[in-house]
Every structure is written in structure tokens, then in C-alpha cells.
Motif scaffolding. Structure first.
Motif, PDB file in Angstrom:
ATOM      1  N   LEU B 321       0.859  -0.930  -0.276  1.00 13.85           N
ATOM      2  CA  LEU B 321      -0.139   0.201  -0.016  1.00 13.85           C
ATOM      3  C   LEU B 321       0.624   1.226  -0.009  1.00 13.85           C
ATOM      4  O   LEU B 321       0.602   2.163  -0.784  1.00 13.85           O
ATOM      5  N   GLY B 322       2.065   0.919   0.676  1.00 11.09           N
ATOM      6  CA  GLY B 322       2.905   2.357   0.977  1.00 11.09           C
ATOM      7  C   GLY B 322       3.131   2.593  -0.109  1.00 11.09           C
ATOM      8  O   GLY B 322       3.549   4.153  -0.795  1.00 11.09           O
ATOM      9  N   TYR B 323       3.464   1.398  -1.085  1.00  4.72           N
ATOM     10  CA  TYR B 323       4.218   1.839  -2.757  1.00  4.72           C
ATOM     11  C   TYR B 323       3.559   2.238  -3.452  1.00  4.72           C
ATOM     12  O   TYR B 323       3.855   3.370  -4.310  1.00  4.72           O
ATOM     13  N   ALA B 324       2.188   1.652  -3.804  1.00  5.91           N
ATOM     14  CA  ALA B 324       1.491   2.642  -3.921  1.00  5.91           C
ATOM     15  C   ALA B 324       0.420   4.122  -4.038  1.00  5.91           C
ATOM     16  O   ALA B 324       0.770   4.424  -4.344  1.00  5.91           O
ATOM     17  N   GLN B 325       1.181   4.180  -2.799  1.00  8.62           N
ATOM     18  CA  GLN B 325       0.581   6.287  -2.325  1.00  8.62           C
ATOM     19  C   GLN B 325       1.764   7.036  -3.268  1.00  8.62           C
ATOM     20  O   GLN B 325       1.767   7.465  -2.887  1.00  8.62           O
ATOM     21  N   ALA B 326       3.026   6.127  -2.386  1.00  6.41           N
ATOM     22  CA  ALA B 326       4.910   6.758  -3.256  1.00  6.41           C
ATOM     23  C   ALA B 326       3.759   7.596  -4.377  1.00  6.41           C
ATOM     24  O   ALA B 326       4.411   8.032  -4.773  1.00  6.41           O
ATOM     25  N   ARG B 327       3.838   6.451  -5.121  1.00 11.52           N
ATOM     26  CA  ARG B 327       3.540   6.221  -6.541  1.00 11.52           C
ATOM     27  C   ARG B 327       2.542   7.285  -7.156  1.00 11.52           C
ATOM     28  O   ARG B 327       2.071   7.335  -8.222  1.00 11.52           O
ATOM     29  N   ALA B 328       1.803   7.508  -6.473  1.00 11.01           N
ATOM     30  CA  ALA B 328       0.296   7.934  -6.852  1.00 11.01           C
ATOM     31  C   ALA B 328       0.364   9.205  -7.319  1.00 11.01           C
ATOM     32  O   ALA B 328       1.367   9.760  -7.130  1.00 11.01           O
ATOM     33  N   SER B 329      -0.436  10.226  -8.276  1.00  6.71           N
ATOM     34  CA  SER B 329      -0.930  11.354  -7.916  1.00  6.71           C
ATOM     35  C   SER B 329      -0.841  11.904  -6.575  1.00  6.71           C
ATOM     36  O   SER B 329      -1.058  11.883  -5.380  1.00  6.71           O
ATOM     37  N   GLY B 331      -3.031  14.688  -5.834  1.00  4.92           N
ATOM     38  CA  GLY B 331      -3.524  14.666  -5.075  1.00  4.92           C
ATOM     39  C   GLY B 331      -4.762  13.435  -4.717  1.00  4.92           C
ATOM     40  O   GLY B 331      -4.884  13.001  -3.173  1.00  4.92           O
ATOM     41  N   VAL B 332      -4.829  12.438  -4.982  1.00  2.00           N
ATOM     42  CA  VAL B 332      -4.465  10.604  -4.532  1.00  2.00           C
ATOM     43  C   VAL B 332      -3.980  10.582  -3.183  1.00  2.00           C
ATOM     44  O   VAL B 332      -3.997   9.754  -2.607  1.00  2.00           O
ATOM     45  N   GLN B 337      -3.373   9.680   2.759  1.00  2.32           N
ATOM     46  CA  GLN B 337      -2.903   9.943   3.593  1.00  2.32           C
ATOM     47  C   GLN B 337      -4.040  10.236   4.473  1.00  2.32           C
ATOM     48  O   GLN B 337      -4.564  10.308   5.358  1.00  2.32           O
ATOM     49  N   VAL B 338      -5.038  11.536   4.322  1.00  2.00           N
ATOM     50  CA  VAL B 338      -6.143  11.910   5.364  1.00  2.00           C
ATOM     51  C   VAL B 338      -6.620  10.795   6.043  1.00  2.00           C
ATOM     52  O   VAL B 338      -6.948  10.161   7.160  1.00  2.00           O
ATOM     53  N   LEU B 339      -7.194   9.647   5.092  1.00  5.69           N
ATOM     54  CA  LEU B 339      -7.461   8.265   4.943  1.00  5.69           C
ATOM     55  C   LEU B 339      -6.868   7.530   5.923  1.00  5.69           C
ATOM     56  O   LEU B 339      -7.698   6.971   6.986  1.00  5.69           O
ATOM     57  N   LEU B 340      -5.920   7.420   5.834  1.00  6.67           N
ATOM     58  CA  LEU B 340      -4.711   6.516   6.694  1.00  6.67           C
ATOM     59  C   LEU B 340      -4.799   7.328   8.074  1.00  6.67           C
ATOM     60  O   LEU B 340      -5.187   6.545   9.070  1.00  6.67           O
TER      61      LEU B 340
END
Lengths: 233, 502
Positions: B321-329, B331-332, B337-340
Motif C-alpha cells: 500500500l505504501g508503494y502504491a501511495q508513494a507512486r500515486a498522483s 491528489g490521490v 494520507q488523510v484516510l490513513l
């Protein structure tokens, strides 16, 4: 004979095993513009920082108007009491303050009355021709406008010495030429003792009363000739 | 792999909270109205708010100046000072509360079981969050901005007019997060007999078996935590987690403050770390029988096993999940981050109620209910978000162009991640595992609700022994728990220091 505005006597500064300044001695006379020319890493910025008091020399002395401000390993006069203006290479404009607030912060340390502070702020903004930008934040300005703000902030306390560390390096050629001429005009108008660090010879041609050539932490040569200055335009 | 991790995240972390929200909003019937109008609610709301605000203020008052000291005062052995000053946050808060209860100072006896006592205890545990947030924010400031100030103003004026305004958002965000953690805390108010939402939720469910009331009580707390956490996360933006300390360029260094700063730091470390541990040692020395200790061996082994397995599962999901978050645009990334942060902020007892609501039903969901798997689910629900934040920040330090270079060379994505990205995340993964293990090992509020009958973890064992066991025995177990928590952290810190020295 009038004391030199800036005197460095056998100043050496090391960072670990690297000798950034190697027994540098020089004088800058009052009201003159000295351009320090040299390749990257030759010690130009370190010399400026030693004059400003942001670095303490390992040996040697730094004098301003004949008064010792730094000596080997010791600061006699802290930076904020040296009455200097400094334009950093990356400008270092305070992002959370507007243009006017950047100047007000500087003037807040001068001890001047409020009306006098107002006058100086107005004059500085007018001198660099950015009166209409007073209410904007740095991120809302162009590169050239930020440059002028940095200059206004440096001259607003009416310093005795103005230090500029490659202030035009991030600008395009046309803007650079404009601001170069602007700086020369300001320096002459204010008769401000100026030390300008650059690796661009065109800056020296327009700005310099004296050219100080540096390499590998040493001063190689000093050429002084007031008639050398010309407006390339 | 990322898809699987996402499914696991939704099932383990989002579903319990979503279930609670849907159930509560859908059942806006008489049960909820009665509870909402209940005069006890006003007292609960007041106590909860005071606990949160008081802790946030006191913890910030202690922590922010310490952060300034660590960033701007040239202390000797700064790394050791930072470790000791930050250590209290590793202690489970109820252990510090236990020490407080056993303080034995007569002049404080009236205050032993009180809201101010809970505020003091939680502040002494949570101030490191403010301290670290302030120090990190100070170190991220471009030193040139302060140098430009030093040319014209004294160091003190530069600190006030330039430096502190630039770190204010981080300090405020840390205070908001401390608020959320304080109002979410169960063990301290439970032990110190302070009536707040978390203890009422626990009582409603575990003692009164009133599931509707538990859910109804959960909603105001959930909404409060979600809103405050969202504001904090938005305030911090990309600065929420940092994995790399900036190069130490701090032109504003207050050499004259060294001695008073050292005294201040020593005082805080003494109060927050040394005193609680010494009190527990003093109590533990009075042990006459080792029965409760030997009787707790199962709980100790259980805790070690479950925390280790839990941390491994948490990190496995979080690295994807961290990889996906780091590589997202951008805004996403910020929305994630807010959700987490919001999910991490959900109070432990509320997560427990949500887990029971989701899993206590006929097969297939019901197969896991009543087994140790519920404890693992509790750890996943609570700590996957924070591990994901840590690993997302670590992944961001690996430049995208490295993966691109691998791709244009003909290497597939999976091999790129395995061969290029993951090796550079070793320290981040190890750090996230240690954090997850420490948090899981000390987890109480959710575990106490979902633990199968007859099974206990060490925190549950300690909490239930407090009421009917000599304090010396409980103190001994609490010390043991502290030792287990500090050991992996100390080992990790030592390994990282050795690597940096090389």
C-alpha cells in the motif's frame, strides 16, 4: 587616509581537510564596488560569509571600517551588528511574509521610529521599482521581481556594506543584463561599498571598480580601475 | 499484489469502521436518541474534550520546547538525549498510569484518580510526538532563511519572527494528533476512573452487553476523531512522516542555552521515563510470590507470538500500500494520507466494537470469531494505516527515475520492485516492523474486547490483574512488558547508528 571599508588579513578557513580560504588578504575601499571572480568552489562564497560573520575564520582578521569584527576562531561582532546587507544566491526571501513584511522585519531591528521605517521601506521599494508588489508573497512573484525584493531588503537598513552572492545566476540572459545595469545604477547612486561574487566576466565589466580574481582559496590578482566600468547596453 | 493488499486493507481496516457508521446512522431510532439526550452524555463529552484539550496543551508545552532544544541547542550526545526523551511514547500509557497510582506521595493522594491525573499521565507519554514533530520541522527549514535574518536581527528575534512561524503548522498538527490519541485512549482513563467515551463504550459492551448503546456512544467520538485527524493530516500535507533527517545546517544555534536546556531535558526524562520505571521497580521488589508471573507465561508467549505475526502481516500489507501511495498522483496521495491518519485515529474500543459487529456472525465470517485470529485482525485494523504511512514516506525517497531506468532496460515491474525498490527500503521495512511490533505488543483497548474467552495477551492480563492482585506482581509484569518493548527498539536504533557510522 580613510580606513578601508573591508579589510581581510591572512584569513584562512577550513572545512575539515578542505581549505576554502588560504591566507586571503585584501582591502575594499569605501564607496567602491569589488567583484570577486572565480570558478565554482574557489572560495568566493566562503569569503563573503566570513565578511558577514556567518563563518568564523580559523586564522587571520576581518575588519570593517578599521574595527576588528572577527579574528582567529572568534567573533567579536555578531552578524546582525555589522550593518551589512546580504543578497543570497537563492535569495532566501521569507515565504510566510509579504514583500513589505520582509522589509519591515529588517527595519524592526534598526530601532528607528515608525515614520522613519515607513519612509525607508517606501524608498527602498521605489529604488528597485516594485512599489506595487508590496502586498504580495514571494511565491507570487517572478524570478526578476524576487531578485528586486531581495535587493530592497538588503538596502533598506542603509547598510555600510552590501554583499551579493551570485544574485543573478538563476536568471535568463536578458533579465540578467537588465538587473546588472540596475545594480550598477544603484551602487553608484548610493555610493555603497559593494562586494559582488560571480563567475561571469560580464558582471565584472559592468559593475566593478576592482576585480579580485580567486582560485583554489587564494587571491590571484586584484585589478582596480574605475574607468573600466561601462554599460554594455 | 497491490490489489490483494488493498482488499486486505479494506476488509481489515475500513470495514469495521464503515460497519459502525452505517449501523449507527441507519439505526437513528429511539436507542440513539435516548443516549444522545442522556444527561450522562454531557458529562462524557465534557470529560473527553477536557482530556483531549488538556493533554494536547500540556504535551505541546513540554514537547515543542524540547524539539527546539534538540534542533537548535548544541547538546552533547544529542542522539542519546533524543532517544531517552522520545522513549516515553513507547511505554503503554496504562503502565505509566500504574506507576502514577503507586507513586505514594500523600500530598497527591486526592488527585490520584482524577481527570487532571489522566491529563498529566497522557502528556508525559505523548509529548515526544510534539517534540519530534517540532524538531523535524525545524530541521527542514532552509538554513538560508535564518541566515538572512541573522544579518539584520539577533538569534532570538530570528527564532521568534522567522523560524517559529514556519514550524507552527507542524506543531499545531502534532497537537491535534495528540488530542485524537488522548480522546481515543482507554487504559489510562479506565485505570484512573475517569469517565470518558472510550470507557463508557467498553462498559456498555463488555459489562452491560448493550451493543446498541456501545455503537451509539461510539459515533460522537468517531466523528470527533475523524474530523480532527483529517484537519491535522491536511495541515501537514507531505510533511506527515519523514524518514530522513535533514543535514544538520542550523545557523541559529543557542550555545548559551546548553546548560539550562540540559537541565530541562534531564528533568523531563526524569519525570516521564525514569520515575515511572523506578516506581515500578520499587513495587516489583516487594514481590513475595511469583505465582502471577508464572501464571502469566501463556499471556507473555501469546503476546510475543501474536505481536510478531501481526507485525509481519501488517508490514507485508503496508509495503504494498505504501508503494502504491508513494507512486500515486499528488491528489490521490494526500487523500490516502488523510484516510490513513483518520483510520489510525479511530479509538481502540470503537475498532473493537466494529470488529465484533463484522465478524460475530454465522460462517464464513464467524469462523474466525472466538479465535486468536481476532487479535491479529485487531492489530491489522489498528496499525496497517500507520505502517503504510511510514513505508510510503520511505518509498518516496527512492526516485521514480530508478524504476524508469530499469523499465527502459527491459526489466519487468515485479523484478524492478524486488531488485531495485525493496532493497532500498530495508531500513524502512525494519523500522515499520519494529513500530508495528511495539504497538501490537502494547495494544489493549481493542484486544480486551475481541480476545477469545480464556485467552489473554500480556496487556489484557496486566489490566485484569490490577483489580485483584498485589501491586508488586502487576508492577513486575509491567516492567517485563516495558523491557520487551524497549529491546527491539534499542536493537534497531543500534543497527541504524552502526550503518550511519559506516
Amino acid at each position: 587616509m580613510k580606513a578601508a571599508a573591508i579589510t581581510l588579513t591572512d584569513v584562512t578557513k577550513r572545512f575539515g581537510s578542505h581549505v576554502a580560504l588560504d591566507s586571503v588578504s585584501l582591502e575594499v575601499l569605501p564607496g567602491t564596488a569589488a567583484v570577486v571572480l572565480g570558478p565554482s568552489g574557489c572560495g568566493k562564497t566562503t569569503m563573503l560569509r566570513v565578511i558577514a560573520g556567518l563563518e568564523v575564520p580559523d586564522s587571520g582578521q576581518v575588519l570593517l571600517d578599521g574595527t576588528t569584527v572577527s579574528a582567529a576562531g572568534r567573533t567579536h561582532v555578531p552578524p546582525h551588528r555589522r550593518q551589512l546587507g546580504f543578497v543570497f544566491q537563492d535569495l532566501a526571501l521569507w515565504p510566510h511574509l509579504t514583500v513589505r513584511q520582509n522589509l519591515d522585519f529588517v527595519l524592526g531591528s534598526t530601532g528607528l521610529s515608525r515614520p522613519e521605517q515607513e519612509r525607508r521601506a517606501h524608498d527602498a521599494l521605489a529604488l528597485v521599482r516594485i512599489e506595487e508588489l508590496a502586498g504580495r508573497y514571494p511565491h507570487q512573484l517572478s524570478g526578476g521581481e524576487q531578485q528586486r525584493v531581495a535587493l530592497a531588503r538588503a538596502i533598506v537598513p542603509e547598510p555600510r556594506v552590501l554583499l551579493l552572492d551570485e544574485p543573478l545566476s538563476s536568471l535568463d540572459a536578458e533579465l540578467r543584463a537588465d538587473l546588472r545595469s540596475e545594480l550598477a545604477r544603484l551602487q553608484r547612486a548610493l555610493s555603497l561599498t559593494t562586494v559582488y561574487v560571480t563567475h561571469d566576466r560580464k558582471d565584472a565589466a559592468v559593475l566593478a571598480d576592482c576585480v579580485i580574481e580567486m582560485r583554489a582559496g587564494r587571491v590571484l590578482a586584484v585589478h582596480c580601475d574605475r574607468s573600466r566600468r561601462h554599460d554594455p547596453a | 499484489m497491490i490489489g490483494l493488499a488493498f482488499v486486505a486493507f479494506v476488509v481489515c481496516c475500513v470495514l469495521p469502521v464503515a460497519y459502525l457508521l452505517v449501523t449507527t446512522l441507519g439505526a437513528a431510532g429511539s436507542g440513539y436518541v435516548v443516549v444522545a439526550l442522556d444527561s450522562r452524555q454531557q458529562g462524557l463529552l465534557l470529560n473527553t474534550a477536557l482530556l483531549g484539550i488538556g493533554t494536547a496543551l500540556l504535551a505541546t508545552t513540554i514537547g515543542a520546547p524540547l524539539g527546539i532544544v534538540l534542533a537548535r541547542v548544541p547538546l552533547r550526545r544529542r542522539n542519546v538525549v533524543r532517544l531517552l526523551a522520545g522513549a516515553p511514547v513507547l511505554l503503554p500509557p496504562y503502565i505509566v498510569a500504574l506507576a502514577w497510582v503507586n507513586l505514594g506521595w500523600d500530598w497527591l493522594s486526592e488527585w490520584t484518580y482524577s481527570l487532571p491525573a489522566a491529563i498529566v499521565v497522557l502528556s508525559l507519554v505523548l509529548y515526544p510526538l510534539s517534540m519530534l514533530a517540532t524538531e523535524v520541522a525545524l530541521r527542514r527549514i532552509d538554513g538560508r532563511l535564518e541566515e538572512a535574518g541573522l544579518i539584520v536581527a539577533s538569534p532570538g528575534r530570528v527564532l521568534r519572527g522567522i523560524t517559529l512561524p514556519l514550524v507552527a503548522p507542524s506543531v499545531v498538527a502534532a497537537a491535534l494528533i495528540i488530542f485524537v490519541l488522548a480522546v481515543s485512549e482507554f487504559g489510562v482513563p479506565g485505570l484512573l476512573r475517569v469517565r470518558v467515551y472510550t470507557t463508557e463504550v467498553f462498559t456498555a459492551f463488555a459489562a452491560l452487553y448493550d451493543f446498541s448503546r456501545a455503537i451509539a456512544l461510539a459515533l460522537p467520538l468517531l466523528v470527533l476523531c475523524v474530523v480532527v485527524a483529517a484537519v491535522a493530516a491536511a495541515l501537514l500535507g507531505d510533511r506527515l512522516v519523514t524518514t530522513r533527517r535533514s543535514v544538520a545546517f542550523s545557523p541559529v544555534a543557542f550555545h548559551a542555552w546548553r546548560r539550562p536546556a540540559f537541565v530541562g531535558v534531564a528533568l523531563v526524562i526524569g519525570m516521564a521515563l525514569a520515575l515511572p520505571l523506578l516506581i515500578l521497580v520499587r513495587e516489583a521488589l516487594g514481590v513475595r510470590s511469583l505465582d502471577s508471573a508464572t501464571g502469566s507465561i501463556d499471556a507473555i508467549v501469546n503476546s510475543l507470538l501474536l505481536a510478531s505475526v501481526g507485525a509481519t502481516l501488517i508490514v507485508t500489507i503496508a509495503v504494498c500500500l505504501g508503494y502504491a501511495q508513494a507512486r500515486a498522483s499528488r491528489g490521490v496521495r494526500l487523500a490516502a494520507q488523510v484516510l490513513l491518519v483518520v483510520l489510525f485515529a479511530v479509538p481502540s474500543t470503537i475498532v473493537g466494537v466494529g470488529l465484533i459487529g463484522v465478524w460475530n456472525r454465522p460462517a464464513p465470517f464467524g469462523l474466525l470469531y472466538g479465535t486468536d485470529a481476532m487479535l491479529l485482525l485487531a492489530y491489522l485494523a489498528r496499525f496497517v494505516p500507520v505502517a503504510t504511512l511510514i513505508l510510503a514516506a520511505a518509498t518516496q525517497t527512492v526516485s521514480v527515475s530508478q524504476e524508469e531506468a530499469s523499465a527502459v532496460s527491459g526489466v519487468g515491474w515485479l523484478r524492478t520492485v524486488r531488485g531495485i525498490v525493496l532493497p532500498q527500503l530495508r531500513v524502512g521495512v525494519a523500522g515499520a516492523w519494529v513500530v508495528a511490533f511495539v504497538l501490537a505488543f502494547g495494544e489493549l483497548g481493542t484486544s480486551i474486547l475481541v480476545a477469545p474467552p480464556g485467552e489473554a495477551t500480556l496487556p489484557i492480563r496486566i489490566y485484569t490483574l490490577i483489580a485483584n492482585t498485589p501491586s508488586s506482581n502487576v508492577a513486575m509484569l509491567a516492567l517485563l512488558q516495558s523491557a520487551v518493548i524497549f529491546l527491539p527498539v534499542a536493537a534497531f536504533g543500534a543497527v541504524v547508528s552502526m550503518r550511519e557510522a559506516r
